[in-house]
Write a protein that holds these residues in place. Structure first.
Motif, mmCIF file in Angstrom:
data_model
loop_
_atom_site.group_PDB
_atom_site.id
_atom_site.type_symbol
_atom_site.label_atom_id
_atom_site.label_comp_id
_atom_site.label_asym_id
_atom_site.label_seq_id
_atom_site.Cartn_x
_atom_site.Cartn_y
_atom_site.Cartn_z
ATOM 1 N N ASP A 167 0.821 -1.209 0.000
ATOM 2 C CA ASP A 167 0.000 0.000 0.000
ATOM 3 C C ASP A 167 0.856 1.262 0.000
ATOM 4 O OD1 ASP A 167 -2.993 0.888 0.434
ATOM 5 O OD2 ASP A 167 -1.769 2.160 1.738
ATOM 6 N N GLU A 168 1.977 1.202 0.671
ATOM 7 C CA GLU A 168 2.861 2.372 0.754
ATOM 8 C C GLU A 168 3.475 2.726 -0.600
ATOM 9 O OE1 GLU A 168 6.914 0.044 2.214
ATOM 10 O OE2 GLU A 168 5.434 0.689 3.693
ATOM 11 N N ASP A 169 3.413 1.784 -1.558
ATOM 12 C CA ASP A 169 3.968 2.039 -2.888
ATOM 13 C C ASP A 169 3.009 2.809 -3.793
ATOM 14 O OD1 ASP A 169 6.249 0.510 -2.220
ATOM 15 O OD2 ASP A 169 5.230 -1.344 -2.799
ATOM 16 N N ILE A 170 1.748 2.963 -3.384
ATOM 17 C CA ILE A 170 0.758 3.604 -4.248
ATOM 18 C C ILE A 170 1.097 5.079 -4.445
ATOM 19 C CG2 ILE A 170 -1.669 4.258 -4.490
ATOM 20 C CD1 ILE A 170 -2.418 1.760 -2.950
ATOM 21 N N GLN A 171 1.134 5.496 -5.701
ATOM 22 C CA GLN A 171 1.387 6.898 -6.012
ATOM 23 C C GLN A 171 0.148 7.730 -5.681
ATOM 24 O OE1 GLN A 171 3.047 7.550 -9.971
ATOM 25 N NE2 GLN A 171 3.793 5.429 -10.014
ATOM 26 N N PRO A 172 0.336 8.943 -5.170
ATOM 27 C CA PRO A 172 -0.816 9.785 -4.790
ATOM 28 C C PRO A 172 -1.829 9.965 -5.915
ATOM 29 C CG PRO A 172 1.213 10.727 -3.940
ATOM 30 C CD PRO A 172 1.623 9.575 -4.816
ATOM 31 N N ARG A 173 -1.360 10.058 -7.157
ATOM 32 C CA ARG A 173 -2.287 10.279 -8.271
ATOM 33 C C ARG A 173 -3.141 9.047 -8.566
ATOM 34 N NH1 ARG A 173 -0.149 8.547 -13.367
ATOM 35 N NH2 ARG A 173 1.931 7.599 -13.158
ATOM 36 N N HIS A 174 -2.692 7.882 -8.082
ATOM 37 C CA HIS A 174 -3.447 6.655 -8.324
ATOM 38 C C HIS A 174 -4.438 6.326 -7.210
ATOM 39 C CE1 HIS A 174 -0.105 4.980 -11.165
ATOM 40 N NE2 HIS A 174 -0.992 5.715 -11.818
ATOM 41 N N ARG A 175 -4.208 6.850 -6.020
ATOM 42 C CA ARG A 175 -5.038 6.438 -4.887
ATOM 43 C C ARG A 175 -6.534 6.689 -5.118
ATOM 44 N NH1 ARG A 175 -3.592 4.307 -0.150
ATOM 45 N NH2 ARG A 175 -1.380 4.774 -0.496
ATOM 46 N N PRO A 176 -6.936 7.792 -5.770
ATOM 47 C CA PRO A 176 -8.379 7.990 -6.018
ATOM 48 C C PRO A 176 -9.001 6.934 -6.934
ATOM 49 C CG PRO A 176 -7.187 10.062 -6.248
ATOM 50 C CD PRO A 176 -6.156 8.980 -6.170
ATOM 51 N N LEU A 177 -8.161 6.167 -7.642
ATOM 52 C CA LEU A 177 -8.684 5.158 -8.557
ATOM 53 C C LEU A 177 -9.059 3.862 -7.846
ATOM 54 C CD1 LEU A 177 -6.151 5.558 -11.528
ATOM 55 C CD2 LEU A 177 -8.303 6.777 -11.132
ATOM 56 N N PHE A 178 -8.551 3.674 -6.636
ATOM 57 C CA PHE A 178 -8.827 2.439 -5.910
ATOM 58 C C PHE A 178 -10.148 2.524 -5.149
ATOM 59 C CE2 PHE A 178 -4.191 2.224 -6.444
ATOM 60 C CZ PHE A 178 -4.093 0.957 -7.006
ATOM 61 N N ALA A 179 -10.712 1.363 -4.857
ATOM 62 C CA ALA A 179 -12.005 1.297 -4.177
ATOM 63 C C ALA A 179 -11.945 1.959 -2.804
ATOM 64 C CB ALA A 179 -12.437 -0.156 -4.038
ATOM 65 N N LEU A 180 -13.017 2.647 -2.464
ATOM 66 C CA LEU A 180 -13.192 3.203 -1.124
ATOM 67 C C LEU A 180 -13.783 2.110 -0.243
ATOM 68 C CD1 LEU A 180 -13.213 5.777 0.728
ATOM 69 C CD2 LEU A 180 -15.607 6.047 0.020
ATOM 70 N N LYS A 181 -13.024 1.680 0.741
ATOM 71 C CA LYS A 181 -13.472 0.595 1.620
ATOM 72 C C LYS A 181 -13.188 0.986 3.060
ATOM 73 C CE LYS A 181 -14.853 -3.750 2.347
ATOM 74 N NZ LYS A 181 -14.904 -3.714 3.815
ATOM 75 N N ASP A 182 -14.245 1.003 3.877
ATOM 76 C CA ASP A 182 -14.115 1.386 5.289
ATOM 77 C C ASP A 182 -13.452 2.753 5.444
ATOM 78 O OD1 ASP A 182 -15.254 -1.051 6.044
ATOM 79 O OD2 ASP A 182 -13.305 -2.057 6.053
ATOM 80 N N GLY A 183 -13.817 3.672 4.543
ATOM 81 C CA GLY A 183 -13.374 5.053 4.672
ATOM 82 C C GLY A 183 -12.023 5.377 4.080
ATOM 83 N N ARG A 184 -11.346 4.414 3.441
ATOM 84 C CA ARG A 184 -10.038 4.706 2.853
ATOM 85 C C ARG A 184 -9.901 4.027 1.493
ATOM 86 N NH1 ARG A 184 -6.182 0.865 2.856
ATOM 87 N NH2 ARG A 184 -4.547 2.449 2.724
ATOM 88 N N ARG A 185 -9.014 4.576 0.679
ATOM 89 C CA ARG A 185 -8.707 4.003 -0.625
ATOM 90 C C ARG A 185 -7.274 3.470 -0.610
ATOM 91 N NH1 ARG A 185 -12.522 5.509 -4.574
ATOM 92 N NH2 ARG A 185 -13.878 7.256 -3.957
ATOM 93 N N GLY A 186 -7.092 2.294 -1.147
ATOM 94 C CA GLY A 186 -5.760 1.692 -1.185
ATOM 95 C C GLY A 186 -5.883 0.199 -1.386
ATOM 96 N N PHE A 187 -4.801 -0.527 -1.145
ATOM 97 C CA PHE A 187 -4.831 -1.977 -1.314
ATOM 98 C C PHE A 187 -5.653 -2.615 -0.201
ATOM 99 C CE2 PHE A 187 -0.470 -1.874 -3.609
ATOM 100 C CZ PHE A 187 -1.101 -1.591 -4.806
ATOM 101 N N PHE A 188 -6.569 -3.467 -0.581
ATOM 102 C CA PHE A 188 -7.435 -4.172 0.366
ATOM 103 C C PHE A 188 -6.592 -5.161 1.169
ATOM 104 C CE2 PHE A 188 -10.367 -7.701 1.361
ATOM 105 C CZ PHE A 188 -11.359 -7.004 2.034
ATOM 106 N N ASP A 189 -6.539 -4.977 2.487
ATOM 107 C CA ASP A 189 -5.705 -5.814 3.365
ATOM 108 C C ASP A 189 -4.257 -5.853 2.889
ATOM 109 O OD1 ASP A 189 -7.810 -6.381 5.028
ATOM 110 O OD2 ASP A 189 -8.244 -8.337 4.145
ATOM 111 N N ASP A 190 -3.819 -4.780 2.231
ATOM 112 C CA ASP A 190 -2.458 -4.658 1.698
ATOM 113 C C ASP A 190 -2.139 -5.734 0.665
ATOM 114 O OD1 ASP A 190 -0.179 -3.135 1.482
ATOM 115 O OD2 ASP A 190 0.904 -4.164 3.083
#
Length: 599
Positions: free
Chosen positions: A208-231
């Motif tokens: 998850d820490e590798d996600i570029q800021p410009r890509h984070r809005p493209l990921f699913a919103l789950k439990d209030g955050r966007r990023g890798f699901f369970d990393d």
């Protein structure tokens, strides 16, 4: 022409071994019908005549069917998996036409595998009438690294290994697939992350820490955050209401197919797992399946513009079991629907009259609050709802030979019976075949499950008992009768109520009787130089009996309420130390996981 040349070389090779002398059989590619359908006509009298197929792959299958009709058998991959007979040219008379029952008859890569394991499997498939191989993911690294790094082995040190090595193995496997003319299927999961530049699987997968800021809005919103699901990138959905996210996926697929024209069928799956979809207000307006079909239509338009005619396989699975309500495919000829009942009960046949009668309702979709279907009727209900909405070619993607044979009923007898029934009923379910998501090294104690599956997909109406007798007779020779009896008794042990967890009483006594059965079976084995195939089968069975003996000792201790650490260590030490001796036939990594579930 590559496959026709290979078919001719195989014809001459086996003719020399079986008959001898110059081969007077001519091969002919009729080049007719659907490119994925196989039609075969064999017209040979006294060693002369023709073998004709509707395509080059069908010609190759026809070559092996010719030798099958002469009495040869191909029971498992590799040179020690074939039984060859001797015939005079005068007695080489075969007049037969084949039209396989199912269009899709394939295997999918799974487990811990070497390049040789894949290549030998690929070369074996046309020998048993199968016509397709599916290499999962973009480079297969997840599966190759498990073998070459010798995951969880106490005896084999990890080899120096890299993603680049997996790519080389993958390329060599593709070469073998194309040489055999098999329908080449590829990828699957990974499209929600790979086009954005992230590594989905394996020891180098992104975090998850590798996600570029410009890509984070493209990921699913789950439990209030966007990023890798369970990393886990492979389990991560995108925000499918976001057109930029959808375009990233579909553009990535187009780019992949531009550089991989060898692909016959590309699998476009969303992320793995369940209850991981976007919870933003825009995404919640539609079912995941509706966003999925929207993307399929967008992809088709882009591929059509690029004049790419590759078939696209879409997946009915987990949260996508719930059929779309108000969208459908605009060009159904482009697509093949793949139905994957992953959480079904493998102790029972799925396509029964009882289950079809019960397929009248199932729980509706609730975003990120779903469960896997609990009954066969529910699974068939979801399938039928999709079939009402979308009409296109289809096949089943099933998991009979993943974890069940090791953790459910390891004699392989029960799962072979289930495969016999399931594969024979696919037409009733409106499905055009099966691609088996399975371990590649699953031929110990016997090769029966895959052999039965291939026979039924090809269209055999022979009884299970006749197919079993043929397969085990070829594998074990004159000792097949008593070995079959032993395997049936082992099946009954694993199906006992106390072993299934239906009752807690009596397990220690049942295990003790199983130990007696194992001792009797081992004492009854007679090793001869009958031939290398029978010898290898007997060695595999001997290994299985010893492994089961050590397993039974650990299980009996547990059933008696005693500490079994010493017995478990002895069992797993045996498996690790003997792994190389059975490497082509047994996936030790997954065998250990199955045994752990018991003890």
């Amino acid at each position: 022409m590559q496959t026709l040349e290979y078919a001719n070389s195989e014809l001459n090779k086996y003719y020399a071994k079986v008959v001898g002398g110059a081969c007077g059989i001519r091969l002919k590619n009729a080049a007719s019908g659907h490119p994925f359908d196989d039609r075969i006509t064999i017209d040979v009298e006294k060693g002369k005549g023709t073998i004709e197929g509707s395509n080059e792959r069908a010609v190759l299958i026809g070559v092996y069917k010719f030798f099958y009709e002469l009495g040869c058998r191909f029971v498992r991959p590799g040179k020690d998996g074939e039984i060859l007979v001797r015939r005079s040219a005068e007695n080489c008379n075969v007049k037969k036409t084949y039209a396989p029952k199912c269009r899709y008859r394939g295997i999918c890569s799974e487990g811990a595998i070497s390049e040789e394991n894949v290549t030998e499997m690929v070369e074996w498939l046309p020998k048993i009438g199968m016509n397709s191989y599916f290499l999962q993911f973009v480079d297969g690294h997840l599966f190759f690294e498990k073998w070459y790094r010798h995951k969880e082995s106490s005896s084999l040190p990890p080899e120096p290994y890299s993603v680049a090595a997996s790519r080389r193995h993958y390329a060599d496997a593709v070469e073998a697939i194309k040489r055999c003319g098999l329908i080449f299927q590829s990828v699957g999961h990974g499209w929600t992350t790979e086009p954005l530049g992230y590594v989905t699987y394996g020891d180098t997968c992104s975090r998850d820490e590798d996600i570029q800021p410009r890509h984070r809005p493209l990921f699913a919103l789950k439990d209030g955050r966007r990023g890798f699901f369970d990393d886990k990138p492979g389990d991560t959905q995108l925000c499918y209401s976001n057109s930029e996210a959808r375009a990233a996926v579909t553009d990535g697929i187009v780019a992949y197919l531009r550089s991989h024209p060898e692909t016959d069928m590309l699998h476009f799956w969303l992320a793995d797992g369940i209850n991981n979809h976007c919870e933003c207000e825009a995404c919640k307006k539609r079912l995941p399946s509706e966003w999925y079909v929207t993307m399929l239509n967008e992809l088709d338009k882009k591929l059509t513009k690029e004049r790419i005619d590759t078939k696209i396989v879409f997946l009915i699975y987990c949260d996508l079991l719930f059929a779309p309500r108000d969208v459908t495919l605009e060009n159904s000829d482009r697509f093949v629907m793949m139905y994957a009942p992953i959480a079904r009960n493998y102790f029972q046949t799925l396509y029964t009259d009882e289950n079809f009668a019960a397929a009248v309702s199932a729980p509706p979709y609730v975003r990120n609050r779903n469960r896997h279907p609990q009954t066969g009727g529910e699974y068939l209900y979801y399938l039928q709802e999709w079939q009402k909405k979308i009409r296109c070619d289809s096949f089943v993607f099933d998991y009979h030979l993943m974890t069940f044979p090791y953790g459910g009923e390891p004699s392989f007898t029960k799962i072979s019976r289930i495969l016999y029934e399931d594969m024979g009923a696919l037409e009733k379910a409106g499905m055009n075949g099966n691609v088996s998501c399975q371990l590649q090294r699953i031929f110990l104690p016997t090769p029966l499950p895959t052999y039965v599956m291939a026979e039924r997909l090809f269209g055999s109406n022979r009884s299970f008992e006749k197919i079993e007798t043929e397969c085990l007779g070829a594998a074990f020779g004159e000792q097949s009768g008593k070995i079959t009896e032993f395997l049936h008794k082992a099946e009954k042990f694993y199906l006992a109520a106390c072993m299934r967890g239906e009752t807690a009483a009596g397990r220690a006594d049942v295990v003790e009787k199983y130990e007696q059965l194992l001792e009797s079976a081992r004492a009854g084995l007679s090793f001869t130089d009958e031939n290398k195939t029978v010898d290898r089968s007997l060695k595999n069975l001997e290994y299985f009996i010893e492994m089961q003996r050590l397993f039974a000792a650990a299980l009996k201790r547990k059933a008696s309420g005693e500490n079994n650490d010493e017995e478990k260590r002895a069992l797993f030490r045996f498996l690790d130390e003997r792994e190389l001796s059975v490497q082509p036939y047994e996936d030790t990594l997954f065998r250990k996981e199955g045994l752990k579930s018991w003890i």
